[in-house]
Write an enzyme that holds these catalytic residues in place. Structure first.
Site, PDB file in Angstrom:
ATOM      1  N   GLY A  54       0.823  -1.214   0.000  1.00  0.00           N
ATOM      2  CA  GLY A  54       0.000   0.000   0.000  1.00  0.00           C
ATOM      3  C   GLY A  54       0.851   1.256   0.000  1.00  0.00           C
ATOM      4  N   TYR A 205     -12.753 -22.869  13.389  1.00  0.00           N
ATOM      5  CA  TYR A 205     -11.900 -21.827  12.790  1.00  0.00           C
ATOM      6  C   TYR A 205     -10.509 -22.373  12.452  1.00  0.00           C
ATOM      7  CZ  TYR A 205      -9.333 -17.401  12.327  1.00  0.00           C
ATOM      8  OH  TYR A 205      -8.561 -16.360  11.871  1.00  0.00           O
TER       9      TYR A 205
HETATM   10  N1  LIG Z   1       2.461  -9.719   0.950  1.00  0.00           N
HETATM   11  C1  LIG Z   1       1.971 -10.733   0.240  1.00  0.00           C
HETATM   12  O1  LIG Z   1       2.675 -11.733  -0.061  1.00  0.00           O
HETATM   13  C2  LIG Z   1       0.548 -10.713  -0.252  1.00  0.00           C
HETATM   14  C3  LIG Z   1       0.113 -11.780  -1.055  1.00  0.00           C
HETATM   15  C4  LIG Z   1      -1.199 -11.781  -1.500  1.00  0.00           C
HETATM   16  C5  LIG Z   1      -2.044 -10.746  -1.144  1.00  0.00           C
HETATM   17  N2  LIG Z   1      -1.606  -9.744  -0.358  1.00  0.00           N
HETATM   18  C6  LIG Z   1      -2.563  -8.673   0.014  1.00  0.00           C
HETATM   19  O2  LIG Z   1      -1.975  -7.418  -0.191  1.00  0.00           O
HETATM   20  C7  LIG Z   1      -2.524  -6.457   0.715  1.00  0.00           C
HETATM   21  C8  LIG Z   1      -1.421  -5.634   1.340  1.00  0.00           C
HETATM   22  O3  LIG Z   1      -0.612  -6.471   2.134  1.00  0.00           O
HETATM   23  P1  LIG Z   1       0.916  -6.187   2.485  1.00  0.00           P
HETATM   24  O4  LIG Z   1       1.664  -7.399   2.107  1.00  0.00           O
HETATM   25  O5  LIG Z   1       1.341  -4.871   1.968  1.00  0.00           O
HETATM   26  O6  LIG Z   1       0.850  -6.194   4.087  1.00  0.00           O
HETATM   27  P2  LIG Z   1       1.122  -5.046   5.157  1.00  0.00           P
HETATM   28  O7  LIG Z   1       2.412  -4.364   4.938  1.00  0.00           O
HETATM   29  O8  LIG Z   1       0.851  -5.656   6.496  1.00  0.00           O
HETATM   30  O9  LIG Z   1      -0.023  -4.007   4.802  1.00  0.00           O
HETATM   31  C9  LIG Z   1      -1.344  -4.180   5.201  1.00  0.00           C
HETATM   32  C10 LIG Z   1      -1.847  -2.846   5.671  1.00  0.00           C
HETATM   33  O10 LIG Z   1      -3.213  -3.022   6.090  1.00  0.00           O
HETATM   34  C11 LIG Z   1      -3.365  -2.334   7.304  1.00  0.00           C
HETATM   35  N3  LIG Z   1      -4.468  -2.828   8.101  1.00  0.00           N
HETATM   36  C12 LIG Z   1      -4.574  -4.018   8.729  1.00  0.00           C
HETATM   37  N4  LIG Z   1      -5.714  -4.073   9.427  1.00  0.00           N
HETATM   38  C13 LIG Z   1      -6.337  -2.890   9.248  1.00  0.00           C
HETATM   39  C14 LIG Z   1      -7.541  -2.321   9.718  1.00  0.00           C
HETATM   40  N5  LIG Z   1      -8.343  -2.975  10.568  1.00  0.00           N
HETATM   41  N6  LIG Z   1      -7.888  -1.093   9.321  1.00  0.00           N
HETATM   42  C15 LIG Z   1      -7.071  -0.385   8.513  1.00  0.00           C
HETATM   43  N7  LIG Z   1      -5.908  -0.853   8.029  1.00  0.00           N
HETATM   44  C16 LIG Z   1      -5.548  -2.086   8.401  1.00  0.00           C
HETATM   45  C17 LIG Z   1      -2.054  -2.528   8.022  1.00  0.00           C
HETATM   46  O11 LIG Z   1      -1.928  -1.594   9.065  1.00  0.00           O
HETATM   47  P3  LIG Z   1      -1.189  -1.982  10.445  1.00  0.00           P
HETATM   48  O12 LIG Z   1       0.258  -1.873  10.165  1.00  0.00           O
HETATM   49  O13 LIG Z   1      -1.735  -0.979  11.410  1.00  0.00           O
HETATM   50  O14 LIG Z   1      -1.590  -3.384  10.770  1.00  0.00           O
HETATM   51  C18 LIG Z   1      -1.069  -2.322   6.896  1.00  0.00           C
HETATM   52  O15 LIG Z   1      -0.773  -0.951   6.699  1.00  0.00           O
HETATM   53  C19 LIG Z   1      -3.372  -7.262   1.709  1.00  0.00           C
HETATM   54  O16 LIG Z   1      -4.725  -7.144   1.359  1.00  0.00           O
HETATM   55  C20 LIG Z   1      -2.917  -8.698   1.488  1.00  0.00           C
HETATM   56  O17 LIG Z   1      -3.930  -9.638   1.782  1.00  0.00           O
HETATM   57  C21 LIG Z   1      -0.320  -9.684   0.090  1.00  0.00           C
END
Ligand SMILES: NC(=O)c1ccc[n+]([C@@H]2O[C@H](COP(=O)([O-])OP(=O)(O)OC[C@H]3O[C@@H](n4cnc5c(N)ncnc54)[C@H](OP(=O)(O)O)[C@@H]3O)[C@@H](O)[C@H]2O)c1
Length: 329
Positions: A54, A205
């Protein structure tokens, strides 16, 4: 007909970075796939823009000129991300707004705050997510991965849709919604796709399938919304993406498991600039004008699972989500 994720041609391309029909592939970065795009007339919201994919998406959208609103639950982290982006690009237009997707009250208040800013809205990047958490209920009593990854974004999108439609109407510029899904929608599955009858059941779960279910919901939501918007004739597209495998904070509940998995699958892991490529491509690239209700990986269309293409399941999830959200009004 797009090929499935596990088709040998795509596995070969994934491993080698060989480009697909779009001209981009697993080796492309977010900057490369948006090179030459002028987004200076666009306003975007990126949920979870404070870290990982993001943050990189926010940086690159801003680099192309877009005004980006980082929607984050941790305002300090979001302000740090904003500072990092502005340090690398002093002209970047970035604002930060508080949003906790696991709270229906917070989603409503975010939407009210954003709408009171009287900005246009062209792009909504539903990126935030949590993965493999231990069983937990949101403050509204909904299982945490389903609440954060799907229900929060379902409601957020609904509350912002009027603004997106009026922006598209008044400017003539196509609005785009991008849902971050995952390949997990097809690997961590439950019978029937969505456990409507046991969405909050603790005894059955399993953290992996609860994540897979929420990521399937992201695709079904995009597809059903796309269908509805096409029916209305609205100038807004809705697509979903799998960004690839990227080591980010997302693995906080499964560092050992994901570290172990990476030992055997390391050639297909990406860094963050490549991890943000598919989202940025689907959000900005002119080749996707009018393309809606599709699923993308490595900046190319792919065929998602059978459940993800099930129109009846998408309708059922929509009605189920509406009931959950309405129950909390
Ligand atoms: N990384 C991968 O390999 C991968 C693979 C497939 C899909 N994805 C998808 O890609 C997206 C981004 O993931 P990422 O890898 O960049 O992970 P990340 O760095 O953990 O980013 C996720 C973001 O979502 C925020 N978030 C979590 N819970 C939240 C809430 N209740 N309200 C508002 N914000 C919230 C987190 O904030 P906090 O820091 O406060 O928790 C963090 O800024 C996700 O949807 C994930 O499912 C990622």
């Amino acid at each position: 007909m797009p090929l499935t994720t596990f088709h040998p041609i795509w596995i070969f391309r994934e491993l080698t970075g060989w480009r697909g029909p779009s001209g981009f592939g697993s080796g492309s970065t977010a900057e490369q796939v948006t090179a030459g795009v002028d987004a200076s007339n666009l306003t975007a919201i990126v949920t979870g823009g404070a870290s990982g994919i993001g943050e990189e998406t926010s940086r690159v959208l801003a680099l192309r000129g877009a005004h980006v609103i980082i929607a984050a639950r941790n305002i300090d982290a979001a302000n740090s991300a904003r500072s990092r982006i502005i340090d690398s690009n002093p002209a970047a237009r970035i604002d930060v707004l508080k949003l906790d997707l696991a709270s229906i009250k917070s989603v409503r208040s975010f939407a009210m705050n954003f709408l009171s800013m009287d900005l246009p809205l062209n792009l909504l990047i539903n990126n935030a997510g949590v993965m493999f958490c231990p069983y937990q209920l949101s403050e509204d009593g909904i299982e945490m991965q389903f609440a954060t990854n799907h229900i929060g974004h379902f409601l957020l999108t609904d509350l912002l849709l009027g603004k997106m439609k009026s922006t598209a109407r008044e400017t003539g510029i196509e609005g785009r919604i991008v849902n971050l899904s995952s390949i997990a929608h097809s690997t961590y599955i439950v019978p029937g796709g969505i456990r409507f009858h046991a969405i909050n059941d603790e005894s059955s779960y399993y953290d992996k399938t609860a994540y897979g279910q929420s990521k399937l919901a992201n695709i079904l939501h995009a597809n059903e919304l796309s269908r509805r918007l096409k029916e209305e004739g609205a100038n807004i597209t809705v697509n979903s993406v799998h960004p690839g495998l990227i080591m980010t904070n997302l693995v906080r509940h499964s560092a050992f498991y994901m570290g172990f998995l990476r030992v055997f699958t390391f050639p297909i892991w990406k860094d963050v600039p490549r991890g943000a490529a598919t989202t940025s491509y689907v959000a900005l690239h002119p080749a996707l004008n009018g393309v809606s209700g599709k699923y993308f990986q490595d900046c190319n269309e792919r065929e998602p699972s059978d459940d993800a293409r099930d129109k009846e399941l998408a309708r059922k999830l929509w009605e189920f989500s509406e009931r959950l959200v309405l129950a909390e009004q």
